[in-house]
Scaffold this active site. Structure first.
Site: not given
Ligand code: NCD
Ligand code: ZN
Ligand code: ZN
Length: 355
Positions: A17, A19-21, A103, A140, A178, A224, A252, A256, A268
């Site tokens: 899990h 996030h690479l943006r 997802k 999620h 998560h 989150l 996760d 940001h 979040a």
């Molecule tokens: C994640 C995000 O920033 O993309 N944020 C988070 O708080 N976990 C989104 C997610 O996985 O719910």
């Molecule tokens: Zn996530």
């Molecule tokens: Zn999530």
């Protein structure tokens, strides 16, 4: 304490899990995951989200173009389900290897989820197809009902949405992403189908809600689903360190930019890619379960997804990791804060020079 291990060799872990943006943020964070993990499930919640196989192929090319020289890190792409997902495109993408999973974001549940699913019935056709072809559904799991307290949203999702969904699609492979509650852990423990699993983040093994709110509000501990009471953290530690095949690693890591977190309405997400293995090892050590870290980090995930574990290894040693406070983004005008846990981390990766 002569039998306290000082050194660990693990099969290379995967991150189920991540996030690479994209753009400068992708360039800033990718190397931190690529130096440690063999593969990662790449979350599709971009703006706009990755909702079909063409978008996933394009996003994967952007990731490959940003990859550090010589890296063998493999991004595994996912499809963001919407009320308009085309089951044929989903199936074709799964069969040709573009997608590894899809997802489900309830609309409005988390960062960039406004295009998410309004009612789960709206994705019945894709879910039928996924069940038929063995494509995992990643969830999620929080309700968005404003009447439900934010600390109860995961439990409410299990009762209101997940149990009925799994009754209607009993053969669907599901990953509860998560997880943050004892309720979720108990729901997994009670399952006997072999088709349900969960990822657990490093932060949810190390922090409870006091770490967010006591002595001042700490935006870099906010993600989150939000961290819950200590009782829940302990239940997650028991699950992760059990060695049970249903629980596996998913960081996760969700970067940001600093100013969007230190904000009157802070985003979040916790950026933990640089510290993830140090944080997991610290939590497993506290539980006296370092011998089960490899199952959680490197074996259970591939087994659930139907992949072989990685053949190469990483090394960890006891000691404080050297971590930057922040990682610069782009020309350095932006930065993202690195998660270092609530206290000190007691393990570090060997030979993984800072990026
Ligand atoms: C994640 C995000 O920033 O993309 N944020 C988070 O708080 N976990 C989104 C997610 O996985 O719910
Ligand atoms: Zn996530
Ligand atoms: Zn999530």
């Amino acid at each position: 304490m002569q039998d306290r291990p000082q050194h660990l060799t693990l099969r290379r872990p995967d991150d189920w899990h991540l996030h690479l943006r994209y753009g400068p943020m992708l360039g800033a964070v990718l190397g931190w995951s690529a130096r440690t993990f063999g593969r990662a499930i790449i979350m599709p919640n971009l703006t706009p989200p990755v909702t079909d196989s063409a978008a996933a192929t394009a996003y994967k090319s952007r990731i490959m173009a940003a990859m550090p020289e010589g890296s063998r890190f493999q991004p595994l792409m996912t499809c963001y389900l919407t009320d308009r997902t085309d089951p044929d495109d989903l199936e074709a993408g799964f069969r040709n290897g573009t997608f590894v999973a899809a997802k489900l974001y309830p609309a409005g549940a988390t960062t960039n989820s406004s295009h998410g699913v309004s009612r789960i019935e709206a994705i019945d056709a894709p879910l039928h197809r996924m069940q038929a072809i063995g494509m995992p559904l990643l969830i999620h799991g929080e309700v968005v009902d404003p009447a439900i307290d934010i600390f109860d949203r995961e439990r409410a999702f299990i009762d209101r949405e997940l149990i009925p969904l799994r009754r209607r699609f009993p053969d669907l492979k599901v990953v509860m992403e998560h997880i943050t509650t004892e309720d979720a852990a108990d729901y997994l423990w009670a399952d006997t189908t072999g088709r349900l699993a969960a990822t657990i983040t490093p932060q949810h093994l190390l922090i409870n809600r006091n770490h967010i709110l006591v002595g001042g509000i700490r935006p870099h501990m906010y993600c989150l689903p939000v961290a819950k009471r200590e009782r829940h953290r302990r239940a997650l530690c028991r699950a992760a360190t059990s060695g049970d095949a249903r629980f596996f690693l998913g960081t996760d890591s969700a970067p940001h930019a600093l100013h969007t977190k230190e904000n009157a309405c802070g985003c979040a997400g916790i950026f933990n890619a640089p510290s993830a293995m140090a944080a997991y090892a610290t939590a497993f050590d506290e539980a006296g379960a370092l011998d089960r870290l490899e199952a959680f980090a490197s074996l259970n995930g591939p087994a659930f997804y139907g992949f072989s574990p990685n053949e190469d290894t990483i090394e960890l040693e006891r000691g404080a990791p050297e971590l930057p406070d922040t990682v610069a983004v782009g020309d350095g005008a932006e930065a993202v804060v690195v998660f270092k846990g609530p206290g000190s981390l007691t393990w570090r990766e060997v030979g993984s020079a800072a990026c």
